[in-house]
Structure formats: structure tokens, C-alpha cells
Scaffold this motif. Structure first.
Motif, PDB file in Angstrom:
ATOM      1  N   ILE A 198      77.165  12.278  36.822  1.00 43.99           N
ATOM      2  CA  ILE A 198      76.281  11.619  37.772  1.00 43.99           C
ATOM      3  C   ILE A 198      76.808  11.857  39.177  1.00 43.99           C
ATOM      4  CG2 ILE A 198      75.387   9.404  38.578  1.00 43.99           C
ATOM      5  CD1 ILE A 198      75.556   8.429  35.688  1.00 43.99           C
ATOM      6  N   ASP A 199      75.948  12.387  40.011  1.00 45.89           N
ATOM      7  CA  ASP A 199      76.275  12.597  41.416  1.00 45.89           C
ATOM      8  C   ASP A 199      76.056  11.274  42.142  1.00 45.89           C
ATOM      9  OD1 ASP A 199      76.372  13.337  44.103  1.00 45.89           O
ATOM     10  OD2 ASP A 199      75.278  15.215  43.772  1.00 45.89           O
ATOM     11  N   TRP A 200      77.099  10.730  42.763  1.00 40.89           N
ATOM     12  CA  TRP A 200      77.018   9.429  43.419  1.00 40.89           C
ATOM     13  C   TRP A 200      75.962   9.421  44.525  1.00 40.89           C
ATOM     14  CZ3 TRP A 200      77.557   4.881  41.994  1.00 40.89           C
ATOM     15  CH2 TRP A 200      77.824   3.822  42.844  1.00 40.89           C
ATOM     16  N   ALA A 201      75.681  10.567  45.134  1.00 44.08           N
ATOM     17  CA  ALA A 201      74.671  10.665  46.194  1.00 44.08           C
ATOM     18  C   ALA A 201      73.268  10.350  45.671  1.00 44.08           C
ATOM     19  CB  ALA A 201      74.697  12.049  46.830  1.00 44.08           C
ATOM     20  N   ASP A 202      73.052  10.407  44.366  1.00 42.13           N
ATOM     21  CA  ASP A 202      71.755  10.042  43.789  1.00 42.13           C
ATOM     22  C   ASP A 202      71.510   8.531  43.855  1.00 42.13           C
ATOM     23  OD1 ASP A 202      71.243  12.675  43.184  1.00 42.13           O
ATOM     24  OD2 ASP A 202      71.754  12.492  41.064  1.00 42.13           O
ATOM     25  N   PHE A 203      72.569   7.749  44.085  1.00 40.56           N
ATOM     26  CA  PHE A 203      72.453   6.292  44.071  1.00 40.56           C
ATOM     27  C   PHE A 203      72.793   5.626  45.400  1.00 40.56           C
ATOM     28  CE2 PHE A 203      73.116   7.696  39.769  1.00 40.56           C
ATOM     29  CZ  PHE A 203      72.119   7.022  39.098  1.00 40.56           C
ATOM     30  N   VAL A 204      73.624   6.272  46.193  1.00 39.92           N
ATOM     31  CA  VAL A 204      74.062   5.697  47.465  1.00 39.92           C
ATOM     32  C   VAL A 204      73.833   6.724  48.566  1.00 39.92           C
ATOM     33  CG1 VAL A 204      76.046   4.813  48.753  1.00 39.92           C
ATOM     34  CG2 VAL A 204      75.810   4.280  46.334  1.00 39.92           C
ATOM     35  N   SER A 212      70.810  17.739  43.658  1.00 35.72           N
ATOM     36  CA  SER A 212      71.590  16.836  42.823  1.00 35.72           C
ATOM     37  C   SER A 212      72.443  17.606  41.827  1.00 35.72           C
ATOM     38  CB  SER A 212      70.647  15.905  42.072  1.00 35.72           C
ATOM     39  OG  SER A 212      71.364  15.122  41.154  1.00 35.72           O
ATOM     40  N   ASP A 213      73.647  17.093  41.595  1.00 33.52           N
ATOM     41  CA  ASP A 213      74.514  17.675  40.575  1.00 33.52           C
ATOM     42  C   ASP A 213      74.531  16.830  39.306  1.00 33.52           C
ATOM     43  OD1 ASP A 213      75.505  20.086  41.699  1.00 33.52           O
ATOM     44  OD2 ASP A 213      76.821  18.938  43.014  1.00 33.52           O
ATOM     45  N   SER A 214      73.660  15.817  39.216  1.00 32.08           N
ATOM     46  CA  SER A 214      73.585  15.000  38.002  1.00 32.08           C
ATOM     47  C   SER A 214      73.003  15.835  36.868  1.00 32.08           C
ATOM     48  CB  SER A 214      72.709  13.766  38.235  1.00 32.08           C
ATOM     49  OG  SER A 214      73.281  12.917  39.201  1.00 32.08           O
ATOM     50  N   GLN A 215      73.521  15.629  35.663  1.00 31.48           N
ATOM     51  CA  GLN A 215      73.015  16.367  34.494  1.00 31.48           C
ATOM     52  C   GLN A 215      73.478  15.702  33.215  1.00 31.48           C
ATOM     53  OE1 GLN A 215      75.023  20.172  35.150  1.00 31.48           O
ATOM     54  NE2 GLN A 215      76.386  19.751  33.441  1.00 31.48           N
ATOM     55  N   ILE A 216      72.762  15.998  32.153  1.00 36.17           N
ATOM     56  CA  ILE A 216      73.154  15.598  30.808  1.00 36.17           C
ATOM     57  C   ILE A 216      73.455  16.868  30.046  1.00 36.17           C
ATOM     58  CG2 ILE A 216      72.408  14.520  28.653  1.00 36.17           C
ATOM     59  CD1 ILE A 216      70.620  12.707  30.350  1.00 36.17           C
ATOM     60  N   GLY A 217      74.618  16.915  29.405  1.00 40.95           N
ATOM     61  CA  GLY A 217      75.022  18.087  28.638  1.00 40.95           C
ATOM     62  C   GLY A 217      75.420  19.255  29.515  1.00 40.95           C
ATOM     63  N   GLY A 218      75.554  20.396  28.895  1.00 38.43           N
ATOM     64  CA  GLY A 218      75.946  21.594  29.617  1.00 38.43           C
ATOM     65  C   GLY A 218      77.427  21.607  29.911  1.00 38.43           C
ATOM     66  N   HIS A 219      77.770  22.147  31.076  1.00 38.16           N
ATOM     67  CA  HIS A 219      79.166  22.257  31.501  1.00 38.16           C
ATOM     68  C   HIS A 219      79.337  21.511  32.816  1.00 38.16           C
ATOM     69  CE1 HIS A 219      80.014  25.281  28.445  1.00 38.16           C
ATOM     70  NE2 HIS A 219      78.842  25.805  28.759  1.00 38.16           N
ATOM     71  N   PRO A 220      80.467  20.834  32.991  1.00 31.12           N
ATOM     72  CA  PRO A 220      80.682  20.090  34.232  1.00 31.12           C
ATOM     73  C   PRO A 220      80.751  21.024  35.442  1.00 31.12           C
ATOM     74  CG  PRO A 220      82.471  19.684  32.652  1.00 31.12           C
ATOM     75  CD  PRO A 220      81.584  20.719  32.068  1.00 31.12           C
ATOM     76  N   SER A 221      80.211  20.564  36.550  1.00 35.64           N
ATOM     77  CA  SER A 221      80.376  21.301  37.809  1.00 35.64           C
ATOM     78  C   SER A 221      81.460  20.562  38.593  1.00 35.64           C
ATOM     79  CB  SER A 221      79.060  21.357  38.590  1.00 35.64           C
ATOM     80  OG  SER A 221      78.583  20.059  38.866  1.00 35.64           O
ATOM     81  N   TRP A 222      82.690  20.929  38.311  1.00 33.64           N
ATOM     82  CA  TRP A 222      83.849  20.232  38.855  1.00 33.64           C
ATOM     83  C   TRP A 222      83.884  20.304  40.371  1.00 33.64           C
ATOM     84  CZ3 TRP A 222      85.911  17.208  35.441  1.00 33.64           C
ATOM     85  CH2 TRP A 222      85.927  17.562  34.095  1.00 33.64           C
ATOM     86  N   VAL A 223      84.189  19.180  41.015  1.00 30.15           N
ATOM     87  CA  VAL A 223      84.404  19.133  42.453  1.00 30.15           C
ATOM     88  C   VAL A 223      85.789  19.695  42.751  1.00 30.15           C
ATOM     89  CG1 VAL A 223      84.667  17.606  44.445  1.00 30.15           C
ATOM     90  CG2 VAL A 223      82.894  17.140  42.750  1.00 30.15           C
ATOM     91  N   GLN A 224      86.753  19.356  41.920  1.00 32.01           N
ATOM     92  CA  GLN A 224      88.127  19.835  42.046  1.00 32.01           C
ATOM     93  C   GLN A 224      88.445  20.661  40.803  1.00 32.01           C
ATOM     94  OE1 GLN A 224      90.459  16.294  42.706  1.00 32.01           O
ATOM     95  NE2 GLN A 224      89.307  15.762  44.533  1.00 32.01           N
ATOM     96  N   ASP A 225      89.676  20.638  40.341  1.00 27.61           N
ATOM     97  CA  ASP A 225      90.062  21.383  39.142  1.00 27.61           C
ATOM     98  C   ASP A 225      89.497  20.715  37.892  1.00 27.61           C
ATOM     99  OD1 ASP A 225      91.515  23.189  40.658  1.00 27.61           O
ATOM    100  OD2 ASP A 225      93.382  22.066  40.462  1.00 27.61           O
TER     101      ASP A 225
END
Length: 65
Positions: free
Chosen positions: A34-40, A2-15
């Protein structure tokens, strides 16, 4: 994984894409993602959440590959 997280630095998919506050114009602070794969099942993409603590304004961005 999962790429979901609170705080820290974003893990950008694009720029990297930091929104500006519509009230004061300053770059908004990243507060989580929030990683959408955590919900769908087979969901794709990440929602990024930001806040301007001075103006109590929030913003959400979405990126997918």
C-alpha cells in the motif's frame, strides 16, 4: 501514479527486505503493498504485507525514501 498492488512483486523503495516467519524460519510470501500517498495527501512510503501460509502468521514492513 500509485504503487499500491495486490500480489506480484514488491516495488521496493530501498533494498529488498523479506521477513522470516518467527515460527518456521522460512521466508514469508509477499501478498501486497500500500502506497501511503493513496491515503494521506503528500504521504510518503510504502507498507509491504507478507504471510506464512503454513503457520498463519502475517508481517508488515514499511520503507520510505
Amino acid at each position: 501514479m500509485s504503487d499500491s498492488q495486490i500480489g506480484g512483486h514488491p516495488s521496493w523503495v530501498q533494498d529488498a527486505e523479506y521477513p522470516s516467519c518467527p515460527c518456521c524460519g522460512k521466508r514469508m510470501r509477499f501478498i501486497g503493498q500500500i502506497d501511503w500517498a493513496d491515503f494521506v495527501h503528500l504521504g510518503e512510503g510504502i507498507f509491504y504485507m507478507f504471510v506464512c501460509p503454513e503457520d498463519n502468521v502475517t508481517a508488515t514492513l514499511y520503507q520510505q525514501s
